[in-house]
Design an enzyme around this catalytic site. Structure first.
Site, PDB file in Angstrom:
ATOM      1  N   THR A 218      77.044  53.542  49.025  1.00 48.39           N
ATOM      2  CA  THR A 218      78.003  54.307  48.214  1.00 48.39           C
ATOM      3  C   THR A 218      77.391  54.490  46.828  1.00 48.39           C
ATOM      4  O   THR A 218      77.686  53.737  45.907  1.00 48.39           O
ATOM      5  CB  THR A 218      79.368  53.596  48.096  1.00 48.39           C
ATOM      6  OG1 THR A 218      79.147  52.215  47.825  1.00 48.39           O
ATOM      7  CG2 THR A 218      80.180  53.734  49.349  1.00 48.39           C
TER       8      THR A 218
ATOM      9  N   VAL B   4      76.033  39.396  48.875  1.00 44.63           N
ATOM     10  CA  VAL B   4      74.759  38.668  48.934  1.00 44.63           C
ATOM     11  C   VAL B   4      73.746  39.171  47.905  1.00 44.63           C
ATOM     12  O   VAL B   4      73.732  40.347  47.568  1.00 44.63           O
ATOM     13  CB  VAL B   4      74.149  38.766  50.346  1.00 44.63           C
ATOM     14  CG1 VAL B   4      74.961  37.931  51.314  1.00 44.63           C
ATOM     15  CG2 VAL B   4      74.078  40.205  50.817  1.00 44.63           C
TER      16      VAL B   4
ATOM     17  N   LYS C  42      85.488  42.667  44.604  1.00 45.87           N
ATOM     18  CA  LYS C  42      84.050  42.962  44.655  1.00 45.87           C
ATOM     19  C   LYS C  42      83.599  43.670  43.360  1.00 45.87           C
ATOM     20  O   LYS C  42      82.583  43.312  42.757  1.00 45.87           O
ATOM     21  CB  LYS C  42      83.767  43.848  45.870  1.00 45.87           C
ATOM     22  CG  LYS C  42      82.431  44.527  45.871  1.00 45.87           C
ATOM     23  CD  LYS C  42      81.311  43.550  46.097  1.00 45.87           C
ATOM     24  CE  LYS C  42      79.960  44.161  45.790  1.00 45.87           C
ATOM     25  NZ  LYS C  42      78.850  43.342  46.192  1.00 45.87           N
TER      26      LYS C  42
ATOM     27  N   ASN D 286      80.773  42.226  40.111  1.00 44.21           N
ATOM     28  CA  ASN D 286      79.587  42.883  39.556  1.00 44.21           C
ATOM     29  C   ASN D 286      79.826  43.366  38.127  1.00 44.21           C
ATOM     30  O   ASN D 286      78.904  43.395  37.307  1.00 44.21           O
ATOM     31  CB  ASN D 286      79.141  44.033  40.471  1.00 44.21           C
ATOM     32  CG  ASN D 286      78.351  43.510  41.666  1.00 44.21           C
ATOM     33  OD1 ASN D 286      78.035  42.319  41.732  1.00 44.21           O
ATOM     34  ND2 ASN D 286      78.045  44.375  42.605  1.00 44.21           N
TER      35      ASN D 286
ATOM     36  N   GLY E 288      69.214  47.129  36.565  1.00 46.08           N
ATOM     37  CA  GLY E 288      68.900  48.017  37.682  1.00 46.08           C
ATOM     38  C   GLY E 288      69.521  47.542  38.977  1.00 46.08           C
ATOM     39  O   GLY E 288      70.433  46.719  38.994  1.00 46.08           O
TER      40      GLY E 288
ATOM     41  N   CYS F 214      73.715  48.010  42.628  1.00 49.27           N
ATOM     42  CA  CYS F 214      75.075  47.439  42.594  1.00 49.27           C
ATOM     43  C   CYS F 214      75.604  47.333  41.175  1.00 49.27           C
ATOM     44  O   CYS F 214      76.579  47.970  40.803  1.00 49.27           O
ATOM     45  CB  CYS F 214      75.064  46.056  43.217  1.00 49.27           C
ATOM     46  SG  CYS F 214      74.317  46.065  44.832  1.00 49.27           S
TER      47      CYS F 214
ATOM     48  N   TYR G 270      63.344  46.323  40.255  1.00 54.61           N
ATOM     49  CA  TYR G 270      64.541  46.229  39.414  1.00 54.61           C
ATOM     50  C   TYR G 270      64.799  44.813  38.920  1.00 54.61           C
ATOM     51  O   TYR G 270      65.546  44.623  37.968  1.00 54.61           O
ATOM     52  CB  TYR G 270      65.760  46.833  40.113  1.00 54.61           C
ATOM     53  CG  TYR G 270      66.519  45.943  41.050  1.00 54.61           C
ATOM     54  CD1 TYR G 270      66.179  45.850  42.397  1.00 54.61           C
ATOM     55  CD2 TYR G 270      67.597  45.184  40.603  1.00 54.61           C
ATOM     56  CE1 TYR G 270      66.888  45.045  43.264  1.00 54.61           C
ATOM     57  CE2 TYR G 270      68.315  44.374  41.471  1.00 54.61           C
ATOM     58  CZ  TYR G 270      67.952  44.305  42.798  1.00 54.61           C
ATOM     59  OH  TYR G 270      68.652  43.493  43.651  1.00 54.61           O
TER      60      TYR G 270
HETATM   61  N1  SAJ Z   1      69.804  41.092  34.980  1.00 51.69           N
HETATM   62  C1  SAJ Z   1      69.661  40.860  33.628  1.00 51.69           C
HETATM   63  N2  SAJ Z   1      70.075  39.647  33.125  1.00 51.69           N
HETATM   64  C2  SAJ Z   1      70.608  38.686  33.940  1.00 51.69           C
HETATM   65  C3  SAJ Z   1      70.740  38.934  35.304  1.00 51.69           C
HETATM   66  C4  SAJ Z   1      70.336  40.151  35.802  1.00 51.69           C
HETATM   67  O1  SAJ Z   1      69.191  41.700  32.869  1.00 51.69           O
HETATM   68  O2  SAJ Z   1      70.940  37.625  33.420  1.00 51.69           O
HETATM   69  C5  SAJ Z   1      69.398  42.382  35.553  1.00 51.69           C
HETATM   70  C6  SAJ Z   1      68.307  42.265  36.605  1.00 51.69           C
HETATM   71  O3  SAJ Z   1      67.040  42.250  36.015  1.00 51.69           O
HETATM   72  C7  SAJ Z   1      68.567  43.490  37.444  1.00 51.69           C
HETATM   73  C8  SAJ Z   1      70.074  43.662  37.372  1.00 51.69           C
HETATM   74  O4  SAJ Z   1      70.504  42.918  36.262  1.00 51.69           O
HETATM   75  O5  SAJ Z   1      67.948  44.629  36.892  1.00 51.69           O
HETATM   76  C9  SAJ Z   1      70.847  43.223  38.596  1.00 51.69           C
HETATM   77  O6  SAJ Z   1      70.310  42.020  39.129  1.00 51.69           O
HETATM   78  P1  SAJ Z   1      71.221  40.821  39.677  1.00 51.69           P
HETATM   79  O7  SAJ Z   1      70.329  39.754  40.173  1.00 51.69           O
HETATM   80  O8  SAJ Z   1      72.203  40.442  38.643  1.00 51.69           O
HETATM   81  O9  SAJ Z   1      72.089  41.486  40.812  1.00 51.69           O
HETATM   82  P2  SAJ Z   1      71.794  42.293  42.182  1.00 51.69           P
HETATM   83  O10 SAJ Z   1      72.066  43.743  41.922  1.00 51.69           O
HETATM   84  O11 SAJ Z   1      70.474  41.959  42.753  1.00 51.69           O
HETATM   85  O12 SAJ Z   1      72.939  41.677  43.122  1.00 51.69           O
HETATM   86  C10 SAJ Z   1      74.287  41.720  42.688  1.00 51.69           C
HETATM   87  C11 SAJ Z   1      74.932  40.354  42.965  1.00 51.69           C
HETATM   88  N3  SAJ Z   1      76.226  40.256  42.294  1.00 51.69           N
HETATM   89  C12 SAJ Z   1      76.552  39.178  41.553  1.00 51.69           C
HETATM   90  O13 SAJ Z   1      75.799  38.261  41.365  1.00 51.69           O
HETATM   91  C13 SAJ Z   1      77.918  39.184  40.972  1.00 51.69           C
HETATM   92  C14 SAJ Z   1      75.098  40.153  44.465  1.00 51.69           C
HETATM   93  O14 SAJ Z   1      75.799  38.950  44.739  1.00 51.69           O
HETATM   94  C15 SAJ Z   1      75.871  41.342  45.063  1.00 51.69           C
HETATM   95  O15 SAJ Z   1      76.045  41.204  46.457  1.00 51.69           O
HETATM   96  C16 SAJ Z   1      75.033  42.588  44.816  1.00 51.69           C
HETATM   97  O16 SAJ Z   1      74.954  42.764  43.387  1.00 51.69           O
HETATM   98  C17 SAJ Z   1      75.726  43.758  45.471  1.00 51.69           C
HETATM   99  O17 SAJ Z   1      75.247  44.181  46.543  1.00 51.69           O
HETATM  100  O18 SAJ Z   1      76.777  44.185  44.983  1.00 51.69           O
END
Ligand code: SAJ
Length: 423
Positions: free
Chosen positions: A83, A152, A203, A207, A254, A257, A313
């Site tokens: 989505t 996840v 959900k 995020n 990035g 999600c 990302y």
């Molecule tokens: N990021 C930061 N600072 C941080 C953490 C992350 O700048 O402290 C950036 C990362 O570099 C990246 C982005 O945020 O560019 C997203 O990374 P992430 O590790 O926070 O998240 P995703 O997108 O890999 O996964 C998230 C997760 N959501 C949460 O932790 C609340 C995952 O559990 C979800 O299932 C996933 O989104 C999803 O599919 O919605």
């Protein structure tokens, strides 16, 4: 043995299909991409995720998983299609709509349909119910329907699919109970039952919480730079407080999600979602900030060349979707800089080996905290670079080591050299 039909064999659908196959279900995975279907039927995964290739190979070899381009009659249908958002930052539900419509010829009394794709609140009741009613079945009583979001973390998908808790939202209690039974076959975490709209909002809130928290960290980083504070250290200290959990600053947010889902709330809530919108704007502004800083670091350098380390990302994944690095590389080139990019995991024909990316560069720009980069040797980098200048946007390089090797190390949210230091 119950049969499950999983629609969409991407980052969520394929791991879910293999875990179900591993836990006693007869699974058919459906994808419109014929190449993906063919690859999976050969026992191969098109997605790079820890342990997934082995699981797919095993499930295919043991005939518990099959891929196809069309749905089939089954007991349970799980929709796990993307989505994305449109240019106007609105949820694009076309894949969910066509997945639901593709099921119509196969649905029968007693079936259960589960939506896992992230959607704006009320999508299950306002979009899915009317489509599924075309079967003539009574939704809830004769055709169970639930929204059960995936939660996840890419890089840990298979482990989190099993160990995370799960929120199961039914259009009625019987639907929630039916969906719970499916997840209970493999989930070791708790399973919480609710209605579909609450599950959809839960959900998005998860995020959005992360996005707003990262925006706060990014704002702290810019303020810290101006005040001569090391934001990384300050966050570490603050997080020792039992009720504080500030996230990490960086060059932007990035992935498919966190940079997307908050807009689904903004789309529905409009002017009520003030903080959520501004957090998105702060995070979306980080690539531009990084590029401006790069230009400051390179001012006066003729025909500057930048070695970009990291394109994915986030650290230690191969996925580049919505990566802030892509925007940064684009903006740097647009401003006339020569950019050479390395990434140990991303798949892209334009990527260079590390030595080649560093050779002759006037600046090393670190955009992703990949494991490999944490052990980068400054002495080796010094031999290859034209100028010993580094900009670390992830706060992973050790100041003492790099400065001892003669580098000028600028770190986001910590230290930015003055004009005098740069000259
Ligand atoms: N990021 C930061 N600072 C941080 C953490 C992350 O700048 O402290 C950036 C990362 O570099 C990246 C982005 O945020 O560019 C997203 O990374 P992430 O590790 O926070 O998240 P995703 O997108 O890999 O996964 C998230 C997760 N959501 C949460 O932790 C609340 C995952 O559990 C979800 O299932 C996933 O989104 C999803 O599919 O919605």
């Amino acid at each position: 043995m119950k049969k499950v039909c999983v629609i969409g064999l991407g980052y969520i659908g394929l791991p879910t299909a293999t875990v179900l196959a591993d836990n006693g279900y007869n699974v058919v995975g459906v994808d419109t991409n014929e190449a993906v279907v063919a690859r999976i039927n050969q026992g191969k995964s098109h997605i790079s995720e820890f342990n997934l290739a082995d699981k797919v190979a095993k499930a295919i070899a043991e005939d518990r998983l099959r891929a196809a381009t069309l749905p089939e009659v089954a007991d349970v249908f799980i929709i796990a299609v993307p989505t994305p958002f449109t240019a106007e930052k609105k949820a694009d539900l076309s894949a969910v709509r066509s997945a639901a419509e593709s099921l119509l010829p196969y649905l029968k009394k007693g079936n259960l349909v589960i939506l896992e794709s992230t959607v704006p609140p009320r999508t299950t009741v306002d979009l899915l119910v009317p489509i599924l009613q075309k079967t003539g079945l009574e939704i809830g009583k004769e055709l169970r329907l639930a929204f059960c979001p995936e939660r996840v973390l890419p890089g840990r998908i298979l482990e989190e699919l099993i160990h995370n808790s799960r929120v199961v939202g039914g259009v009625d209690h019987a639907s929630a109970l039916a969906a719970k039974e499916v997840y209970a076959s493999f989930v070791r975490g708790d399973i919480y039952l609710t209605d579909s709209t609450t599950a959809e909002m839960t959900k998005l809130m998860e995020n959005t919480y992360r996005d707003v928290n990262i925006a706060l960290a990014n704002e702290f980083a810019l303020i810290a730079e101006q005040s001569g504070v090391n934001v990384w250290e300050a966050i570490r200290f603050a997080n020792n407080h039992p009720r504080v959990n500030i996230h990490q600053p960086g060059p932007g947010v990035g992935g498919h999600c966190i940079a997307v889902d908050p807009w689904f709330i903004v789309e529905q809530a409009g002017s009520l979602a003030r903080l959520i919108r501004i957090a998105r704007e702060i995070n979306d502004g980080m690539p531009q900030y990084v590029v401006n800083r790069v230009q400051q670091l390179l001012s006066g350098v003729p025909s500057p060349r930048v070695a970009v380390l990291g394109m994915t990302y986030k650290a230690d994944v191969a996925d580049c979707r919505e990566s802030p690095a892509l925007e940064i590389i684009y903006l740097l080139r647009e401003r006339g800089l020569t950019v050479a990019v390395h990434d140990p995991l991303a798949q892209d024909e334009h990527l260079l080996p590390l030595e080649e990316a560093l050779a002759g560069a006037d600046l090393l720009l670190l955009l992703v905290g990949h494991h490999d980069y944490r052990s980068l040797e400054p002495a080796k980098a010094a031999q290859l670079l034209r100028k010993p200048v580094v900009f670390d946007t992830r706060g992973v390089l050790e100041r003492v080591t790099w400065e001892r090797a003669g580098f000028l190390l600028a770190t986001l949210g910590e230290f930015f050299p003055s004009k005098k230091e740069l000259s």
